[in-house]
Write a protein that holds these residues in place. Structure first.
Motif, short mmCIF file in Angstrom:
data_model
loop_
_atom_site.label_atom_id
_atom_site.label_comp_id
_atom_site.label_asym_id
_atom_site.label_seq_id
_atom_site.Cartn_x
_atom_site.Cartn_y
_atom_site.Cartn_z
N LEU A 1 -6.05 8.45 4.65
CA LEU A 1 -5.29 7.21 4.80
C LEU A 1 -6.01 6.23 5.70
N MET B 1 3.88 8.70 -0.87
CA MET B 1 3.12 7.95 -1.87
C MET B 1 3.97 6.90 -2.60
N ARG C 1 -5.90 2.51 -1.10
CA ARG C 1 -4.45 2.66 -1.09
C ARG C 1 -3.71 1.33 -1.24
N HIS D 1 0.85 -1.19 0.00
CA HIS D 1 0.00 0.00 0.00
C HIS D 1 0.88 1.24 0.00
N HIS E 1 1.02 5.72 1.14
CA HIS E 1 0.44 6.84 1.88
C HIS E 1 1.45 7.97 1.90
#
Length: 358
Positions: free
Chosen positions: A305, A271, A318, A228, A230
């Motif tokens: 998130l 990210m 995500r 994932h 974030h």
């Protein structure tokens, strides 16, 4: 001329400033830090973002740090050694003893002092804190380090200093434990969170009612998390076991790899997809610390998130599901398990997921 108040402060403290993608904090060089009254260092991770830093606090046998009081929040993870911390408040003193893999937070702007309780072992603590954002906001160290204001509502219950706490049930992946002190993070009971990966478990911590986030996650033997991504500043500390993490930006053809064991910390940049793999013959557990908690997200990014961290990217979340991941990822994992003589419990799960996706 551009100015960086926190950067200038860090450079002027006279201690090593270590910067890398991942850092072994147990091996990081330290030097006398007059402000703390002991040896120390500052660790800056490549993915730390604008808000968070890590301080290494190194106490020789039988020593004590200088008393501290400051407006920044900090979450302390005990890397090595045994000792105690005394916190002074207007309601009296609180004292608690800690050891390797303890976790605690200091109530905001309360006076405190660390003690090494051993006559033979050094103590090494990792303080993940939000001093960068405070200094860059106010441009004044005295305001941060010499401010008399008492945040009485942030002291918490007395029993929270002894390792007791309160379970706040929400749903898998959002369950919380509210306390000020966790005696042994390696033994703390986590809650199942299969959405993040086969055999995954997790708990979020609310420490000293702070804005600093902390959570602990565990991967069972022969498993790995789903990838994932974030925003920056999640500092990931290895607690038990060993393994590696792969990191990449969308569209990259190669991966960045960080191998970890207890003592290591890394922070995925903004990210950047990342995925954690357990190669140990025991469960591997880690701690993640950032600014912006489940209770106090602080930024819109953190708020988004916490709602989308375990949601498929195909659905606007995500997370990359097993069936959609690069085939090299699973093949590499099987090869790594073979090197360590560990069997995979995910082979059938991964094949089933791939078949379901067509």
């Amino acid at each position: 001329m551009l100015r960086d108040p926190y950067g200038s402060w860090a450079a002027g403290e006279g201690v090593p400033v270590v910067e890398d993608f991942g850092i072994d904090l147990l091996a990081a060089p330290t030097a006398p830090w007059p402000r703390l009254g002991c040896d120390g260092a500052i660790a800056h991770l490549k993915g730390r973002g604008d808000f968070v830093a890590v301080f290494v606090i190194d106490l020789p046998p039988g020593a004590k740090a200088a008393p501290q009081r400051h407006l920044y929040e900090e979450v302390v993870y005990v890397l090595a050694g045994h000792g105690s911390t005394v916190i002074e408040t207007e309601q009296g003193k609180h004292s608690f003893e800690w050891g390797p893999k303890s976790l605690f937070a200091l109530p905001l702007n309360a006076r405190y002092q660390h003690f090494n309780g051993s006559g033979r072992e050094r103590v090494r603590l990792a303080s993940t804190n939000n001093l960068p954002v405070l200094l860059n906001l106010f441009h004044n160290a005295d305001f941060v380090f010499d401010n008399p204001f008492a945040f009485l509502e942030r002291l918490g219950q007395s029993r929270h200093f002894s390792g007791e706490g309160d379970f706040v049930a929400v749903r898998p992946g959002r369950h919380m434990w509210e306390t000020n002190f966790v005696p042994n993070l390696a033994e703390f009971e986590l809650q199942a969170w299969e959405q993040r990966g086969a055999g995954s478990s997790n708990i979020k911590f609310i420490l000293a009612d702070g804005t600093m986030h902390a959570h602990s996650s565990e991967m069972s033997v022969g498993t790995y998390k789903k990838a994932h991504r974030h925003g920056p500043d999640f500092h990931v500390f290895a607690v038990t076991g060993h393994g590696y993490s792969l990191l990449w930006y969308e569209g990259d053809t190669d991966f960045v790899r960080v191998d970890w064991r207890h003592g290591w910390v890394f922070a995925p940049p903004d990210m950047m997809y990342h995925q954690h793999f357990n190669t140990a013959a025991q469960p591997s557990r880690y701690l993640a610390v950032a600014l912006g908690s489940l209770r106090y997200p602080f930024t819109t990014e953190k708020r988004n998130l916490f709602t989308g961290v375990d949601v498929n990217v195909r659905d606007g979340g995500r997370q990359i599901e097993y069936a959609d991941q690069d085939p090299r990822i699973h093949a590499t994992f099987l090869a790594e398990l073979a090197k360590h003589g560990v069997g995979s419990v995910m082979e059938q799960k991964w094949k089933a997921a791939a078949a379901a996706a067509g």
